[in-house]
Enzyme design. Structure first.
Site, PDB file in Angstrom:
ATOM      1  N   ALA A  72      21.619   3.265  39.961  1.00 48.21           N
ATOM      2  CA  ALA A  72      20.394   2.607  39.472  1.00 48.21           C
ATOM      3  C   ALA A  72      20.096   2.981  38.022  1.00 48.21           C
ATOM      4  CB  ALA A  72      19.207   2.971  40.369  1.00 48.21           C
ATOM      5  N   GLY A  89      25.661   3.014  35.524  1.00 52.81           N
ATOM      6  CA  GLY A  89      25.960   2.774  36.944  1.00 52.81           C
ATOM      7  C   GLY A  89      25.499   1.393  37.384  1.00 52.81           C
ATOM      8  N   ASP A 115      19.861  12.197  46.969  1.00 50.25           N
ATOM      9  CA  ASP A 115      20.254  13.132  45.914  1.00 50.25           C
ATOM     10  C   ASP A 115      21.688  13.601  46.174  1.00 50.25           C
ATOM     11  OD1 ASP A 115      20.474  15.510  44.334  1.00 50.25           O
ATOM     12  OD2 ASP A 115      18.291  15.739  44.408  1.00 50.25           O
ATOM     13  N   ILE A 116      22.506  13.637  45.118  1.00 50.52           N
ATOM     14  CA  ILE A 116      23.887  14.106  45.320  1.00 50.52           C
ATOM     15  C   ILE A 116      23.950  15.620  45.587  1.00 50.52           C
ATOM     16  CG2 ILE A 116      25.082  12.242  44.091  1.00 50.52           C
ATOM     17  CD1 ILE A 116      25.373  14.256  41.696  1.00 50.52           C
ATOM     18  N   THR A 160      31.666  12.611  29.567  1.00 55.01           N
ATOM     19  CA  THR A 160      31.283  12.307  28.190  1.00 55.01           C
ATOM     20  C   THR A 160      32.145  13.028  27.165  1.00 55.01           C
ATOM     21  OG1 THR A 160      29.489  12.718  26.604  1.00 55.01           O
ATOM     22  CG2 THR A 160      29.516  14.109  28.528  1.00 55.01           C
ATOM     23  N   ASP A 161      32.267  12.445  25.976  1.00 53.16           N
ATOM     24  CA  ASP A 161      32.970  13.114  24.876  1.00 53.16           C
ATOM     25  C   ASP A 161      32.246  14.394  24.429  1.00 53.16           C
ATOM     26  OD1 ASP A 161      30.762  11.855  23.671  1.00 53.16           O
ATOM     27  OD2 ASP A 161      31.944  10.703  22.226  1.00 53.16           O
ATOM     28  N   TYR A 174      22.962  19.857  28.083  1.00 48.82           N
ATOM     29  CA  TYR A 174      23.485  18.649  28.737  1.00 48.82           C
ATOM     30  C   TYR A 174      25.005  18.682  28.806  1.00 48.82           C
ATOM     31  CZ  TYR A 174      25.413  13.910  28.903  1.00 48.82           C
ATOM     32  OH  TYR A 174      26.184  12.815  29.206  1.00 48.82           O
ATOM     33  N   ALA A 199      26.495  21.367  31.030  1.00 51.78           N
ATOM     34  CA  ALA A 199      26.405  21.042  32.456  1.00 51.78           C
ATOM     35  C   ALA A 199      27.424  19.962  32.834  1.00 51.78           C
ATOM     36  CB  ALA A 199      24.980  20.612  32.801  1.00 51.78           C
ATOM     37  N   ARG A 247      28.472   8.897  15.538  1.00 56.67           N
ATOM     38  CA  ARG A 247      28.734   8.580  16.943  1.00 56.67           C
ATOM     39  C   ARG A 247      29.678   7.381  16.995  1.00 56.67           C
ATOM     40  NH1 ARG A 247      27.008  12.910  16.918  1.00 56.67           N
ATOM     41  NH2 ARG A 247      25.193  13.768  17.961  1.00 56.67           N
ATOM     42  N   ARG A 268      17.638  17.691  15.584  1.00 56.14           N
ATOM     43  CA  ARG A 268      17.752  18.249  16.938  1.00 56.14           C
ATOM     44  C   ARG A 268      18.461  19.602  16.836  1.00 56.14           C
ATOM     45  NH1 ARG A 268      21.491  14.499  20.477  1.00 56.14           N
ATOM     46  NH2 ARG A 268      19.603  13.555  21.295  1.00 56.14           N
TER      47      ARG A 268
HETATM   48  N1  LIG Z   1      24.863   6.916  28.198  1.00 55.01           N
HETATM   49  C1  LIG Z   1      25.967   7.268  27.552  1.00 55.01           C
HETATM   50  O1  LIG Z   1      26.132   6.967  26.374  1.00 55.01           O
HETATM   51  C2  LIG Z   1      27.048   8.034  28.274  1.00 55.01           C
HETATM   52  C3  LIG Z   1      28.263   8.243  27.629  1.00 55.01           C
HETATM   53  C4  LIG Z   1      29.293   8.907  28.308  1.00 55.01           C
HETATM   54  C5  LIG Z   1      29.084   9.351  29.601  1.00 55.01           C
HETATM   55  N2  LIG Z   1      27.880   9.161  30.197  1.00 55.01           N
HETATM   56  C6  LIG Z   1      27.720   9.635  31.583  1.00 55.01           C
HETATM   57  O2  LIG Z   1      27.600   8.478  32.404  1.00 55.01           O
HETATM   58  C7  LIG Z   1      26.750   8.748  33.505  1.00 55.01           C
HETATM   59  C8  LIG Z   1      25.640   7.717  33.558  1.00 55.01           C
HETATM   60  O3  LIG Z   1      24.906   7.780  32.328  1.00 55.01           O
HETATM   61  P1  LIG Z   1      23.640   6.831  32.087  1.00 55.01           P
HETATM   62  O4  LIG Z   1      23.466   6.714  30.634  1.00 55.01           O
HETATM   63  O5  LIG Z   1      23.749   5.625  32.935  1.00 55.01           O
HETATM   64  O6  LIG Z   1      22.483   7.773  32.670  1.00 55.01           O
HETATM   65  P2  LIG Z   1      21.046   7.412  33.218  1.00 55.01           P
HETATM   66  O7  LIG Z   1      20.211   8.610  32.927  1.00 55.01           O
HETATM   67  O8  LIG Z   1      20.606   6.073  32.721  1.00 55.01           O
HETATM   68  O9  LIG Z   1      21.250   7.264  34.786  1.00 55.01           O
HETATM   69  C9  LIG Z   1      21.488   8.346  35.636  1.00 55.01           C
HETATM   70  C10 LIG Z   1      21.221   7.892  37.061  1.00 55.01           C
HETATM   71  O10 LIG Z   1      21.520   8.978  37.932  1.00 55.01           O
HETATM   72  C11 LIG Z   1      20.455   9.141  38.859  1.00 55.01           C
HETATM   73  N3  LIG Z   1      20.420  10.548  39.251  1.00 55.01           N
HETATM   74  C12 LIG Z   1      20.118  11.619  38.459  1.00 55.01           C
HETATM   75  N4  LIG Z   1      20.220  12.760  39.169  1.00 55.01           N
HETATM   76  C13 LIG Z   1      20.607  12.400  40.431  1.00 55.01           C
HETATM   77  C14 LIG Z   1      20.904  13.118  41.615  1.00 55.01           C
HETATM   78  N5  LIG Z   1      20.787  14.445  41.662  1.00 55.01           N
HETATM   79  N6  LIG Z   1      21.289  12.429  42.706  1.00 55.01           N
HETATM   80  C15 LIG Z   1      21.391  11.070  42.676  1.00 55.01           C
HETATM   81  N7  LIG Z   1      21.115  10.339  41.586  1.00 55.01           N
HETATM   82  C16 LIG Z   1      20.732  10.990  40.474  1.00 55.01           C
HETATM   83  C17 LIG Z   1      19.212   8.677  38.117  1.00 55.01           C
HETATM   84  O11 LIG Z   1      18.160   8.309  39.004  1.00 55.01           O
HETATM   85  C18 LIG Z   1      19.757   7.502  37.322  1.00 55.01           C
HETATM   86  O12 LIG Z   1      19.721   6.319  38.082  1.00 55.01           O
HETATM   87  C19 LIG Z   1      26.245  10.183  33.318  1.00 55.01           C
HETATM   88  O13 LIG Z   1      27.021  11.021  34.119  1.00 55.01           O
HETATM   89  C20 LIG Z   1      26.478  10.459  31.843  1.00 55.01           C
HETATM   90  O14 LIG Z   1      26.728  11.829  31.637  1.00 55.01           O
HETATM   91  C21 LIG Z   1      26.856   8.506  29.577  1.00 55.01           C
END
Ligand SMILES: NC(=O)c1ccc[n+]([C@@H]2O[C@H](COP(=O)([O-])OP(=O)(O)OC[C@H]3O[C@@H](n4cnc5c(N)ncnc54)[C@H](O)[C@@H]3O)[C@@H](O)[C@H]2O)c1
Length: 318
Positions: free
Chosen positions: A9, A13, A56-57, A120-121, A144, A147, A208, A267
């Site tokens: 959501a 994803g 929750d995962i 992520t990079d 971040y 983790a 970036r 930052r």
């Molecule tokens: N946004 C970017 O530019 C980017 C780039 C590279 C990698 N990523 C990775 O891709 C993934 C998705 O990123 P995004 O930007 O869509 O993030 P986001 O913050 O938009 O979405 C994260 C989703 O995970 C859910 N979530 C969080 N903790 C949870 C838990 N404990 N159990 C179940 N659901 C949980 C949230 O409700 C949310 O729907 C992440 O793992 C992020 O590290 C993101």
């Protein structure tokens, strides 16, 4: 194929789910904790086309019920915003490390045929010139990214120790529709649409490498289909830009001038530059399709047309 999409959501994803439901025969289950970043409105265009589990995962008991029966698990669930990890790291360690471990164990117990851990990079830290390949050492510099690196390492440890068929993907900065308006591109677009200034960190020289979310999701799908278990795959961006250059493009797109930019202190620990070498993924047949300027123009139009989606998110305390 039955696919469990955790974090389905959120921004990336939900794109994965929307395209899987509309373009494939996959049977999709979404498991999402619906944190501030999770939003069922992101899945509205395909409502009825997937099963939803609110959870929750980190919840091993729930996962023991939900995971069995799925052929593939793609893990997007994470806390994802660097600034929030600076304000408080504990939720990041919980979701991104413990959550990943709990999910990997559940996948192992259920005999899932393929797992993809989306990363992520940023796990590599910062690089002044050149690009990282998949053998580069992990040197995360924010809570971040530390983790996320922990999650990646536990996932890969499950591959080595237990033979879990898991791949890790690492991607650059994504942009596109349905991105929570705390991240720089939707924040700047929506501020400008509201006639508000945009906050630019430091000297604006941080670099970036941007990728459209659709290209990222196609890369993940390819890794689901043909990625070698235990391997890491890079998904590089298509546009390496300083934040100043990005800001200039957004100002132009919204018809605003530099007077709408407010310089704010940098930052803490701000990584200067990320850059991935994606030759390994390209050897599997991947190539990005969305030229940055076209993708950015479409993204600006999407936010302009969808204030009903983002305005409540900006108004809500989170
Ligand atoms: N946004 C970017 O530019 C980017 C780039 C590279 C990698 N990523 C990775 O891709 C993934 C998705 O990123 P995004 O930007 O869509 O993030 P986001 O913050 O938009 O979405 C994260 C989703 O995970 C859910 N979530 C969080 N903790 C949870 C838990 N404990 N159990 C179940 N659901 C949980 C949230 O409700 C949310 O729907 C992440 O793992 C992020 O590290 C993101």
């Amino acid at each position: 194929m039955r696919v469990l999409v955790t974090g389905g959501a959120g921004f990336i994803g939900s794109h994965y789910v929307r395209t899987a439901v509309t373009e494939t025969d996959d049977k999709i289950t979404v498991l999402d904790a619906l944190t501030y970043a999770g939003n069922l409105a992101n899945l509205e265009p395909v409502s009825g086309g997937f099963e939803f589990v609110h959870g929750d995962i980190c919840d091993a008991e729930l996962l023991a019920h939900v995971v069995p029966g799925h052929d593939v698990v793609v893990n997007f669930a994470a806390e994802s915003h660097v600034d929030r990890s600076i304000a408080g790291a504990a939720p990041f360690v919980r979701a991104n490390v413990l959550g990943t471990q709990t999910l990997m164990q559940a996948c192992l117990d259920a005999g899932v045929g393929k797992v993809v851990q989306v990363s992520t990079d940023e796990v590599y830290g910062s690089i002044d010139s050149g690009s990282w390949d998949e053998s580069a050492p992990l040197r995360p510099r924010s809570p971040y990214s530390a983790a996320k690196a922990g999650g990646d390492m536990i996932a890969l440890a499950y591959a080595v120790t237990h033979g879990l068929p898991v791949c890790v993907t690492r991607c650059g900065n994504n942009y596109g529709p349905y991105q929570y308006p705390e991240k720089v591109i939707p924040l700047f677009i929506t501020n400008l649409l509201e006639g508000r200034k945009v906050p630019l960190y430091g000297d604006g020289g941080n670099v970036r490498d941007w990728i459209h979310v659709d290209d990222h999701c196609r890369a993940i799908r390819l890794v689901v289909d043909v990625g070698e278990p235990g391997e890491v795959y890079h998904v590089a961006g298509t546009a390496e830009l300083t934040n100043l250059e990005l800001t200039g493009k957004l100002l132009d797109a919204l018809g605003a001038g530099w007077d709408m930019v407010e310089r704010v202190p940098d930052r803490p620990g701000h990584d200067r530059r990320y850059s991935l070498d994606d030759a390994k993924l390209r050897a599997l047949g991947y190539a990005p399709r969305v030229p940055f300027d076209e993708g950015l123009a479409a993204t600006v139009r999407w936010y302009a047309d969808n204030a009903a989606w983002w305005a409540p998110l900006k108004a809500a305390p989170s």
